[in-house]
Design a protein around this motif. Structure first.
Motif, PDB file in Angstrom:
ATOM      1  N   PRO A 182      -6.021  43.788  -4.622  1.00 20.03           N
ATOM      2  CA  PRO A 182      -5.791  42.817  -3.551  1.00 20.03           C
ATOM      3  C   PRO A 182      -6.770  41.643  -3.571  1.00 20.03           C
ATOM      4  N   LEU A 183      -8.010  41.892  -3.945  1.00 19.48           N
ATOM      5  CA  LEU A 183      -8.997  40.814  -3.955  1.00 19.48           C
ATOM      6  C   LEU A 183      -8.638  39.749  -4.991  1.00 19.48           C
ATOM      7  N   LYS A 184      -8.171  40.179  -6.151  1.00 17.89           N
ATOM      8  CA  LYS A 184      -7.779  39.219  -7.186  1.00 17.89           C
ATOM      9  C   LYS A 184      -6.539  38.434  -6.755  1.00 17.89           C
ATOM     10  N   GLU A 185      -5.585  39.137  -6.140  1.00 15.08           N
ATOM     11  CA  GLU A 185      -4.344  38.479  -5.721  1.00 15.08           C
ATOM     12  C   GLU A 185      -4.585  37.524  -4.557  1.00 15.08           C
ATOM     13  N   PHE A 186      -5.400  37.955  -3.602  1.00 18.02           N
ATOM     14  CA  PHE A 186      -5.657  37.120  -2.428  1.00 18.02           C
ATOM     15  C   PHE A 186      -6.453  35.872  -2.802  1.00 18.02           C
ATOM     16  N   LYS A 187      -7.336  36.010  -3.763  1.00 20.58           N
ATOM     17  CA  LYS A 187      -8.155  34.887  -4.205  1.00 20.58           C
ATOM     18  C   LYS A 187      -7.304  33.778  -4.820  1.00 20.58           C
ATOM     19  N   LYS A 188      -6.148  34.144  -5.361  1.00 21.87           N
ATOM     20  CA  LYS A 188      -5.279  33.165  -6.016  1.00 21.87           C
ATOM     21  C   LYS A 188      -4.580  32.237  -5.026  1.00 21.87           C
ATOM     22  N   LEU A 189      -4.520  32.622  -3.777  1.00 17.96           N
ATOM     23  CA  LEU A 189      -3.744  31.869  -2.789  1.00 17.96           C
ATOM     24  C   LEU A 189      -4.482  30.610  -2.347  1.00 17.96           C
ATOM     25  N   LYS A 190      -3.845  29.482  -2.537  1.00 14.08           N
ATOM     26  CA  LYS A 190      -4.408  28.177  -2.167  1.00 14.08           C
ATOM     27  C   LYS A 190      -3.509  27.528  -1.113  1.00 14.08           C
ATOM     28  N   LYS A 191      -3.416  28.174   0.019  1.00 11.00           N
ATOM     29  CA  LYS A 191      -2.572  27.709   1.119  1.00 11.00           C
ATOM     30  C   LYS A 191      -3.103  28.314   2.404  1.00 11.00           C
ATOM     31  N   PRO A 192      -2.613  27.899   3.562  1.00  2.00           N
ATOM     32  CA  PRO A 192      -3.113  28.480   4.813  1.00  2.00           C
ATOM     33  C   PRO A 192      -2.931  29.992   4.864  1.00  2.00           C
ATOM     34  N   LEU A 193      -3.996  30.691   5.280  1.00  2.49           N
ATOM     35  CA  LEU A 193      -4.008  32.148   5.275  1.00  2.49           C
ATOM     36  C   LEU A 193      -4.559  32.682   6.593  1.00  2.49           C
ATOM     37  N   ILE A 210      -7.210  53.458  12.145  1.00  2.00           N
ATOM     38  CA  ILE A 210      -7.827  54.604  11.462  1.00  2.00           C
ATOM     39  C   ILE A 210      -7.316  54.758  10.029  1.00  2.00           C
ATOM     40  N   GLN A 211      -6.460  53.843   9.578  1.00  2.00           N
ATOM     41  CA  GLN A 211      -5.974  53.872   8.197  1.00  2.00           C
ATOM     42  C   GLN A 211      -6.610  52.777   7.346  1.00  2.00           C
ATOM     43  N   VAL A 212      -6.736  51.599   7.910  1.00  2.00           N
ATOM     44  CA  VAL A 212      -7.344  50.470   7.202  1.00  2.00           C
ATOM     45  C   VAL A 212      -8.474  49.930   8.075  1.00  2.00           C
ATOM     46  N   SER A 213      -9.667  49.901   7.533  1.00  2.00           N
ATOM     47  CA  SER A 213     -10.836  49.534   8.322  1.00  2.00           C
ATOM     48  C   SER A 213     -11.044  48.025   8.383  1.00  2.00           C
ATOM     49  N   VAL A 214     -11.864  47.620   9.336  1.00  2.00           N
ATOM     50  CA  VAL A 214     -12.253  46.214   9.459  1.00  2.00           C
ATOM     51  C   VAL A 214     -12.938  45.745   8.181  1.00  2.00           C
ATOM     52  N   GLU A 215     -13.669  46.638   7.533  1.00  2.00           N
ATOM     53  CA  GLU A 215     -14.365  46.281   6.294  1.00  2.00           C
ATOM     54  C   GLU A 215     -13.393  45.805   5.222  1.00  2.00           C
ATOM     55  N   GLN A 216     -12.173  46.379   5.207  1.00  2.00           N
ATOM     56  CA  GLN A 216     -11.167  45.963   4.231  1.00  2.00           C
ATOM     57  C   GLN A 216     -10.753  44.510   4.479  1.00  2.00           C
ATOM     58  N   ALA A 217     -10.577  44.155   5.745  1.00  2.52           N
ATOM     59  CA  ALA A 217     -10.227  42.774   6.092  1.00  2.52           C
ATOM     60  C   ALA A 217     -11.355  41.826   5.701  1.00  2.52           C
ATOM     61  N   LYS A 218     -12.586  42.261   5.897  1.00  5.47           N
ATOM     62  CA  LYS A 218     -13.733  41.419   5.558  1.00  5.47           C
ATOM     63  C   LYS A 218     -13.845  41.219   4.044  1.00  5.47           C
ATOM     64  N   LEU A 219     -13.436  42.221   3.279  1.00  9.80           N
ATOM     65  CA  LEU A 219     -13.426  42.065   1.823  1.00  9.80           C
ATOM     66  C   LEU A 219     -12.457  40.963   1.410  1.00  9.80           C
ATOM     67  N   LEU A 220     -11.271  40.954   2.018  1.00 12.33           N
ATOM     68  CA  LEU A 220     -10.300  39.901   1.725  1.00 12.33           C
ATOM     69  C   LEU A 220     -10.861  38.534   2.092  1.00 12.33           C
ATOM     70  N   HIS A 221     -11.435  38.459   3.270  1.00  8.60           N
ATOM     71  CA  HIS A 221     -11.991  37.179   3.725  1.00  8.60           C
ATOM     72  C   HIS A 221     -13.123  36.714   2.819  1.00  8.60           C
ATOM     73  N   GLY A 222     -13.861  37.654   2.280  1.00  2.28           N
ATOM     74  CA  GLY A 222     -15.002  37.307   1.437  1.00  2.28           C
ATOM     75  C   GLY A 222     -14.627  36.609   0.148  1.00  2.28           C
ATOM     76  N   VAL A 223     -13.410  36.882  -0.369  1.00  2.00           N
ATOM     77  CA  VAL A 223     -13.012  36.250  -1.635  1.00  2.00           C
ATOM     78  C   VAL A 223     -12.192  34.988  -1.417  1.00  2.00           C
ATOM     79  N   ASN A 224     -11.822  34.720  -0.167  1.00  2.00           N
ATOM     80  CA  ASN A 224     -11.039  33.519   0.103  1.00  2.00           C
ATOM     81  C   ASN A 224     -11.415  33.001   1.494  1.00  2.00           C
ATOM     82  N   ARG A 225     -12.468  32.219   1.541  1.00  2.00           N
ATOM     83  CA  ARG A 225     -13.048  31.788   2.814  1.00  2.00           C
ATOM     84  C   ARG A 225     -12.176  30.793   3.570  1.00  2.00           C
ATOM     85  N   GLN A 226     -11.141  30.264   2.918  1.00  2.00           N
ATOM     86  CA  GLN A 226     -10.275  29.356   3.647  1.00  2.00           C
ATOM     87  C   GLN A 226      -9.362  30.121   4.610  1.00  2.00           C
TER      88      GLN A 226
END
Length: 314
Positions: free
Chosen positions: A228-239, A248-264
């Motif tokens: 997901p980090l590689k795929e999300f980083k490729k996106l150059k549009k509003p996110l 209890i299935q997907v943690s906040v840390e997972q969302a922060k990982l996505l945000h970390g690779v694509n700060r826009q």
């Protein structure tokens, strides 16, 4: 013209008009794929120039966010509330699920790429519809991974991840296995390592067959390839990234990982929201109760955040 004939004609015209109006606002639509026909629900908002493709999560989850063991109508609620906000949407049953059951493949022939290609088919359908100037993709859970891949298309203008993971599926499974006894975790992790490298494992212990049966291994191998980090980083549009802090299935840390690779991307943490987008405590038993409560509403922040995001970026 006799009174009876006039009455019949008036009734027919009235019924046709009502049916046409109904079809314009809510349509059952279909697309053909390699194995059959997929069915979806197209909700058209009045004077809408934005349409969202909503992609459901893993397993036998249908267009409404339900599966055979739980009914919560979470994605149906999302679509209906977005319509009220002037945003049209299309949500669909995945191949092998619900009204798309006949398009299912035998398990050993299913690959993650089938889900990607199916979503692309629906995007092509939406792109063919007149009147829409903005196409967005909204993916929930596993649907977020599918969504961020298909959102790389030039016909997609924005992307929304809801409860999307920031790690590949094999890493998430491995993390979950750490809470299991060594008799389960050690052979499971050994199998995972082979699958990550594309190797089929023939001698799976019967106790691990539910997760690693030979017939599902080709799908797992295809799924594990996508980071997901590689795929999300490729996106150059509003996110937009939406994540509940009582999921209890997907943690906040997972969302922060996505945000970390694509700060826009905009990151919004919704307090008290669980995996099915409903208000719930962290207590596991009480949290899971909401998974099978179709009357409990989705948290309003989901709609407000998405509609505001789309209005700002349409």
């Amino acid at each position: 013209m006799s009174g009876i004939i006039k009455l019949i004609l008036t009734t027919v015209i009235t019924l046709f008009s009502l049916n046409t109006h109904s079809l314009e606002s809510e349509m059952i639509v279909n697309v053909n794929v390699d194995s059959g026909v997929l069915e979806g629900t197209f909700l058209k908002a009045e004077n809408s120039n934005t349409v969202a493709l909503i992609i459901s999560g893993s397993g036998p989850t249908d267009r409404n966010g339900n599966n055979p063991s739980m009914i919560n109508n979470s994605l149906k609620m999302v679509a209906e509330e977005l319509k009220q906000a002037g945003i049209s949407s299309l949500r669909y049953d995945k191949r092998g699920v619900g009204a798309s059951a006949n398009a299912g493949l035998v398990e050993e022939n299913l690959r993650f790429e089938h889900y990607i290609n199916d979503a692309k088919k629906w995007l092509t359908f939406l792109n063919s519809q007149n009147g829409f100037e903005h196409i967005t993709v909204i993916g929930h859970s596993e649907g977020a991974l599918i969504g961020m891949i298909v959102a790389q298309s030039s016909i997609v203008d924005s992307f929304v991840s809801i409860a999307g993971a920031g790690q590949s599926a094999d890493k998430i499974i491995q993390k979950q296995l750490t809470s299991q006894p060594a008799s389960v975790s050690e052979p499971s992790i050994a199998i995972l390592e082979k699958l990550v490298h594309g190797k089929i494992v023939d001698n799976v212990p019967p106790s691990l067959g539910v997760l690693f049966r030979p017939s599902v291994q080709p799908y797992l191998i295809s799924w594990f390839r996508y980071d997901p980090l590689k795929e999300f980083k490729k996106l150059k549009k509003p996110l937009l990234i939406l994540q509940g802090d009582t999921d209890i299935q997907v943690s906040v840390e997972q969302a922060k990982l996505l945000h970390g690779v694509n700060r826009q991307a905009d990151l919004k943490i919704i307090e008290g929201m669980n995996h099915v987008l409903k208000e719930a405590p962290l207590d596991k038993s009480r949290n899971i109760q909401t998974y099978n409560d179709p009357k409990k509403p989705v948290m309003p922040e989901v709609f407000s955040e998405i509609s505001q995001f789309l209005k700002e970026n349409a």
